[in-house]
Write a protein that holds these residues in place. Structure first.
Motif, PDB file in Angstrom:
ATOM      1  N   PRO A   1       0.828  -1.221   0.000  1.00  0.00           N
ATOM      2  CA  PRO A   1       0.000   0.000   0.000  1.00  0.00           C
ATOM      3  C   PRO A   1       0.857   1.263   0.000  1.00  0.00           C
ATOM      4  N   VAL A   2       0.339   2.307  -0.587  1.00  0.00           N
ATOM      5  CA  VAL A   2       1.038   3.594  -0.602  1.00  0.00           C
ATOM      6  C   VAL A   2       1.281   4.072   0.824  1.00  0.00           C
ATOM      7  N   ASP A   3       0.248   3.959   1.660  1.00  0.00           N
ATOM      8  CA  ASP A   3       0.359   4.362   3.064  1.00  0.00           C
ATOM      9  C   ASP A   3      -0.596   3.491   3.878  1.00  0.00           C
ATOM     10  N   ALA A   4      -0.037   2.451   4.498  1.00  0.00           N
ATOM     11  CA  ALA A   4      -0.868   1.479   5.220  1.00  0.00           C
ATOM     12  C   ALA A   4      -1.659   2.093   6.366  1.00  0.00           C
ATOM     13  N   ASP A   5      -1.208   3.216   6.889  1.00  0.00           N
ATOM     14  CA  ASP A   5      -1.877   3.852   8.029  1.00  0.00           C
ATOM     15  C   ASP A   5      -2.838   4.968   7.625  1.00  0.00           C
ATOM     16  N   SER A   6      -2.972   5.198   6.338  1.00  0.00           N
ATOM     17  CA  SER A   6      -3.806   6.303   5.862  1.00  0.00           C
ATOM     18  C   SER A   6      -5.285   6.043   6.132  1.00  0.00           C
TER      19      SER A   6
ATOM     20  N   GLU B   1      -7.399   8.287   4.708  1.00  0.00           N
ATOM     21  CA  GLU B   1      -7.948   9.106   3.624  1.00  0.00           C
ATOM     22  C   GLU B   1      -8.728   8.226   2.648  1.00  0.00           C
ATOM     23  N   THR B   2      -9.795   8.775   2.123  1.00  0.00           N
ATOM     24  CA  THR B   2     -10.574   8.110   1.084  1.00  0.00           C
ATOM     25  C   THR B   2     -10.636   9.014  -0.138  1.00  0.00           C
ATOM     26  N   VAL B   3     -10.326   8.434  -1.289  1.00  0.00           N
ATOM     27  CA  VAL B   3     -10.312   9.206  -2.537  1.00  0.00           C
ATOM     28  C   VAL B   3     -11.389   8.661  -3.468  1.00  0.00           C
TER      29      VAL B   3
ATOM     30  N   GLU C   1      -2.189   8.219 -10.610  1.00  0.00           N
ATOM     31  CA  GLU C   1      -2.422   9.668 -10.589  1.00  0.00           C
ATOM     32  C   GLU C   1      -3.183  10.091  -9.337  1.00  0.00           C
ATOM     33  N   ASN C   2      -4.037   9.209  -8.828  1.00  0.00           N
ATOM     34  CA  ASN C   2      -4.824   9.531  -7.633  1.00  0.00           C
ATOM     35  C   ASN C   2      -4.143   9.107  -6.340  1.00  0.00           C
ATOM     36  N   GLY C   3      -2.905   8.612  -6.445  1.00  0.00           N
ATOM     37  CA  GLY C   3      -2.155   8.246  -5.249  1.00  0.00           C
ATOM     38  C   GLY C   3      -2.631   6.978  -4.574  1.00  0.00           C
ATOM     39  N   ILE C   4      -3.320   6.091  -5.328  1.00  0.00           N
ATOM     40  CA  ILE C   4      -3.843   4.863  -4.750  1.00  0.00           C
ATOM     41  C   ILE C   4      -2.823   3.727  -4.854  1.00  0.00           C
ATOM     42  N   ILE C   5      -1.982   3.765  -5.890  1.00  0.00           N
ATOM     43  CA  ILE C   5      -0.904   2.790  -6.052  1.00  0.00           C
ATOM     44  C   ILE C   5       0.398   3.539  -6.278  1.00  0.00           C
ATOM     45  N   LYS C   6       1.512   2.833  -6.078  1.00  0.00           N
ATOM     46  CA  LYS C   6       2.822   3.482  -6.218  1.00  0.00           C
ATOM     47  C   LYS C   6       3.296   3.516  -7.657  1.00  0.00           C
ATOM     48  N   ASN C   7       3.034   2.462  -8.414  1.00  0.00           N
ATOM     49  CA  ASN C   7       3.576   2.362  -9.764  1.00  0.00           C
ATOM     50  C   ASN C   7       2.570   1.717 -10.703  1.00  0.00           C
ATOM     51  N   ALA C   8       2.205   2.435 -11.749  1.00  0.00           N
ATOM     52  CA  ALA C   8       1.202   1.955 -12.693  1.00  0.00           C
ATOM     53  C   ALA C   8       1.675   0.719 -13.445  1.00  0.00           C
ATOM     54  N   LEU C   9       2.970   0.693 -13.832  1.00  0.00           N
ATOM     55  CA  LEU C   9       3.502  -0.428 -14.609  1.00  0.00           C
ATOM     56  C   LEU C   9       3.502  -1.714 -13.777  1.00  0.00           C
TER      57      LEU C   9
ATOM     58  N   SER D   1      -4.345   3.177   1.727  1.00  0.00           N
ATOM     59  CA  SER D   1      -4.035   2.096   2.666  1.00  0.00           C
ATOM     60  C   SER D   1      -4.439   0.729   2.124  1.00  0.00           C
ATOM     61  N   MET D   2      -5.113   0.681   0.989  1.00  0.00           N
ATOM     62  CA  MET D   2      -5.600  -0.582   0.437  1.00  0.00           C
ATOM     63  C   MET D   2      -4.475  -1.353  -0.250  1.00  0.00           C
ATOM     64  N   SER D   3      -4.511  -2.677  -0.133  1.00  0.00           N
ATOM     65  CA  SER D   3      -3.565  -3.530  -0.843  1.00  0.00           C
ATOM     66  C   SER D   3      -4.001  -3.626  -2.307  1.00  0.00           C
ATOM     67  N   LEU D   4      -3.100  -4.138  -3.165  1.00  0.00           N
ATOM     68  CA  LEU D   4      -3.449  -4.263  -4.578  1.00  0.00           C
ATOM     69  C   LEU D   4      -4.630  -5.208  -4.758  1.00  0.00           C
ATOM     70  N   ASP D   5      -4.670  -6.277  -3.968  1.00  0.00           N
ATOM     71  CA  ASP D   5      -5.785  -7.221  -4.081  1.00  0.00           C
ATOM     72  C   ASP D   5      -7.109  -6.572  -3.670  1.00  0.00           C
ATOM     73  N   GLU D   6      -7.077  -5.732  -2.645  1.00  0.00           N
ATOM     74  CA  GLU D   6      -8.296  -5.039  -2.208  1.00  0.00           C
ATOM     75  C   GLU D   6      -8.766  -4.058  -3.272  1.00  0.00           C
ATOM     76  N   ILE D   7      -7.818  -3.373  -3.903  1.00  0.00           N
ATOM     77  CA  ILE D   7      -8.171  -2.430  -4.973  1.00  0.00           C
ATOM     78  C   ILE D   7      -8.795  -3.173  -6.140  1.00  0.00           C
ATOM     79  N   ILE D   8      -8.165  -4.277  -6.530  1.00  0.00           N
ATOM     80  CA  ILE D   8      -8.661  -5.086  -7.645  1.00  0.00           C
ATOM     81  C   ILE D   8     -10.059  -5.618  -7.341  1.00  0.00           C
TER      82      ILE D   8
END
Length: 373
Positions: A58-63, A65-67, A86-94, A118-125
């Motif tokens: 996660p970008v910030d596990a303790d965040s 914030e909700t976007v 671009e929205n700061g939800i993940i660190k690297n698009a590639l 604070s979401m993991s990639l699996d949670e975002i997906i």
């Protein structure tokens, strides 16, 4: 001749020594170069590993914030990855893109989503695949609000006027459509002559989320009615033949209006039902206020004389219908009154509710807690 031969040998020996020296230098250079290369490979691999490993976290596990992130229709993995970065939800698009492809993820849904750094990639997906888009409107209806108050809340949230909401609430065509949709909940009892608002008591108090850009008044009201239907369904067996849904919601509304935070709803329920058994008026002030169509801190003796089927100082039994929209606690209390013989209760200014069997005891408490205040 021997001297020439010796000179030649010396020369050959010198050349051999030179070649051996050169070979040592070459080997040394090769070894150093190889060591440097291996070190570079190891450092690069380690850096790459830590970079990729970091990008998968996660970008910030303790965040906290909700976007609100919009995924447009027809978005591919590349576009989604870029939007998330671009929205700061993940660190690297590639990295996200290849993570998605490696895990064979697909079927992403367009829409507006509430996502967090604070979401993991699996949670975002999972969120984007689920289609559980961000709520556009959140409407909270507190327990014990009457229909006019609910109209005010909805109007404020939807940017409309209360009278527009009330118009839909009383629209015969809409009411009929709801009766057809929920026949076990909405019966002909709501259309009785003395009923002020057919849907009074049937709009369940809760917090509702709506995901459309412009939800209609009809969709908001039908969602609340559906919730009431779901709650009542749990009590069908307990109701048996003793209660109709309309009677139950009416009793629950009376309990809801008389209850305080410290009050025992089951005891209030018992007092009302004990009175009804002996054909004694319920004499509850909230019914007078409902009859008056006003919200006041105190009911006067003049108010008690208002002529209305909702005034339970003048009429026995229940009101024609609910006077507010009760929560499940009051619904349960209506079906499960306490095992007491009390006929009176009194809410003190401190919020305590006192119960008595006789009028004499009740008047003593009234003189102590009300008259002297």
């Amino acid at each position: 001749m021997n001297e020439d031969k010796q000179d030649w040998k010396r020369e050959m020996k010198l050349k051999l020594l030179e070649r051996q020296s050169e070979a040592k230098v070459v080997r040394k250079v090769v070894m150093i170069s190889l060591a440097v290369f291996i070190a570079i490979v190891i450092i690069t691999a380690a850096a790459g590993y830590f970079y990729i490993s970091s990008s998968l976290k996660p970008v910030d596990a303790d965040s906290e914030e909700t976007v609100k992130v919009e995924i447009p229709m027809g978005s591919g993995v590349t576009m989604i990855s870029n939007i998330l970065e671009e929205n700061g939800i993940i660190k690297n698009a590639l990295i996200f893109k290849y993570y998605v492809k490696f895990n064979n993820e697909a079927n992403f849904q367009a829409g507006n989503y509430n996502l967090s750094p604070s979401m993991s990639l699996d949670e975002i997906i999972d969120t984007i695949k689920s289609g559980k888009v961000a709520e556009t409107y959140k409407i909270t209806i507190p327990e014990g609000r009457d229909l006019e108050e609910i109209a005010d809340v909805i109007a404020d949230k939807l940017g409309l006027k209360s009278k527009e909401i009330l118009k839909v609430m009383n629209d015969k065509k809409f009411i009929k459509s709801m009766m057809d949709l929920y026949p076990n909940l909405l019966t002909d009892e709501i259309l009785a002559e003395d009923i002020r608002y057919p849907l009074e008591g049937y709009l369940y108090p809760a917090t509702y989320s709506f995901y459309e850009e412009d939800p209609t008044v009809e969709s908001v009201l039908s969602t609340m009615i559906k919730k009431t239907d779901e709650v009542i369904a749990k009590y069908k067996e307990a109701m048996g033949e003793d209660w109709t849904v309309h009677e139950l919601l009416t009793m629950a509304s009376l309990i809801e209006e008389e209850a305080t935070e410290q009050a025992d709803r089951d005891k209030i329920s018992a007092v009302f039902q004990n009175r009804m058994k002996i054909d004694m008026p319920l004499q509850t002030d909230p019914t007078v206020l409902y009859a008056l169509g006003e919200h006041k801190d105190r009911v006067t003796y003049k108010d008690l004389k208002v002529v209305s089927p909702y005034n339970l100082y003048l009429n026995k039994g229940l009101t024609p219908g609910p006077i507010s929209n009760a929560g499940e606690t009051s619904i349960s209390a209506a079906l499960n009154p306490a095992d007491i013989k009390d006929l009176y209760f009194l809410a003190t200014p401190e919020g305590e509710v006192l119960f008595n069997e006789t009028l004499e005891e009740h008047n003593k408490d009234k003189a102590k807690h009300i008259t002297n205040n």
